[in-house]
Motif scaffolding. Structure first.
Motif, short mmCIF file in Angstrom:
data_model
loop_
_atom_site.label_atom_id
_atom_site.label_comp_id
_atom_site.label_asym_id
_atom_site.label_seq_id
_atom_site.Cartn_x
_atom_site.Cartn_y
_atom_site.Cartn_z
N GLN A 118 -6.25 -5.87 0.98
CA GLN A 118 -7.17 -6.45 1.75
C GLN A 118 -6.91 -7.93 1.38
O GLN A 118 -6.35 -7.89 0.21
CB GLN A 118 -8.60 -6.27 1.46
CG GLN A 118 -9.10 -7.15 1.92
CD GLN A 118 -11.09 -7.01 1.83
OE1 GLN A 118 -11.42 -7.42 0.45
NE2 GLN A 118 -12.14 -6.85 2.21
N ALA A 142 0.62 -1.52 0.63
CA ALA A 142 -0.20 -0.49 -0.16
C ALA A 142 0.84 1.18 0.20
O ALA A 142 0.28 2.22 -0.92
CB ALA A 142 -1.09 -0.20 0.82
N THR A 196 -4.66 0.21 4.82
CA THR A 196 -4.95 1.24 4.36
C THR A 196 -3.82 2.66 4.40
O THR A 196 -3.95 2.77 5.58
CB THR A 196 -6.18 2.13 5.00
OG1 THR A 196 -7.37 1.27 3.92
CG2 THR A 196 -6.39 2.93 3.62
N SER A 253 -9.38 -0.48 -8.87
CA SER A 253 -8.95 -1.86 -7.78
C SER A 253 -8.28 -3.16 -9.03
O SER A 253 -8.82 -3.19 -10.39
CB SER A 253 -10.44 -2.39 -7.34
OG SER A 253 -9.80 -3.26 -6.96
N GLY A 304 -2.34 6.61 3.43
CA GLY A 304 -3.29 7.59 2.80
C GLY A 304 -2.47 9.14 3.03
O GLY A 304 -1.74 9.58 3.89
N THR A 325 -7.58 -5.79 6.55
CA THR A 325 -7.62 -4.69 5.38
C THR A 325 -6.50 -3.55 6.12
O THR A 325 -6.63 -3.13 7.54
CB THR A 325 -9.05 -3.51 5.07
OG1 THR A 325 -8.97 -4.75 4.63
CG2 THR A 325 -8.65 -2.67 4.24
N SER A 354 -5.69 1.28 -0.05
CA SER A 354 -5.62 -0.32 0.53
C SER A 354 -5.24 -1.80 -0.04
O SER A 354 -5.36 -1.38 -1.44
CB SER A 354 -7.95 -0.23 0.69
OG SER A 354 -8.09 0.78 0.90
N LEU A 408 -6.28 7.78 -1.43
CA LEU A 408 -6.28 6.31 0.24
C LEU A 408 -5.87 4.90 -1.06
O LEU A 408 -6.54 4.69 -2.04
CB LEU A 408 -7.69 6.13 0.27
CG LEU A 408 -8.40 7.74 1.68
CD1 LEU A 408 -9.45 7.23 1.37
CD2 LEU A 408 -7.54 7.51 2.41
#
Length: 118
Positions: free
Chosen positions: A99, A14, A111, A41, A113, A109, A97, A95
């Motif tokens: 998962q 991430a 995340t 995604s 940002g 998950t 993420s 952001l």
């Protein structure tokens, strides 16, 4: 890989994508979240954001997420804000993420940002 290792790996992935977005030219920043209304995604089969650089980064990231974390799915959301305090000045909220499967405990998950200024 154990759950702690996968959590660390998800966080690294991430953060890696977030750094790519932060270092991208401003005109490409919004493209990182433009795959759909909900953002981009790693479940997307092929990226068509309008930017060759962004598509390459997302494809590389998709492959890393899917190969390095069990059941991994990544997503990027970018919102461009127009604060109005200076003409042409914009800020992006980003952001990222990841998962992943956490065995019988379901999913976890991670995340990260930031905000990026034009």
């Amino acid at each position: 890989m154990n759950a702690g290792g996968e959590l660390t790996e998800a966080a690294v992935l991430a953060e890696h994508m977030l750094e790519k977005i932060k270092s991208a030219p401003w005109d490409d920043v919004e493209s990182y979240g433009s795959c759909s209304d909900d953002g981009c995604s790693t479940t997307v089969s092929r990226f068509r954001t309008g930017s060759t650089l962004v598509d390459a980064h997302l494809t590389e990231w998709k492959n890393a997420v899917q190969s390095r974390v069990r059941g991994g799915v990544g997503s990027v959301k970018v919102a461009i804000l127009s604060p109005g305090y200076a003409p042409g000045s914009r800020v992006a909220t980003v952001l990222v993420s990841v998962q992943f499967s956490h065995g019988i405990r379901g999913t976890k998950t991670v995340t990260v940002g930031t905000r990026i200024s034009e």
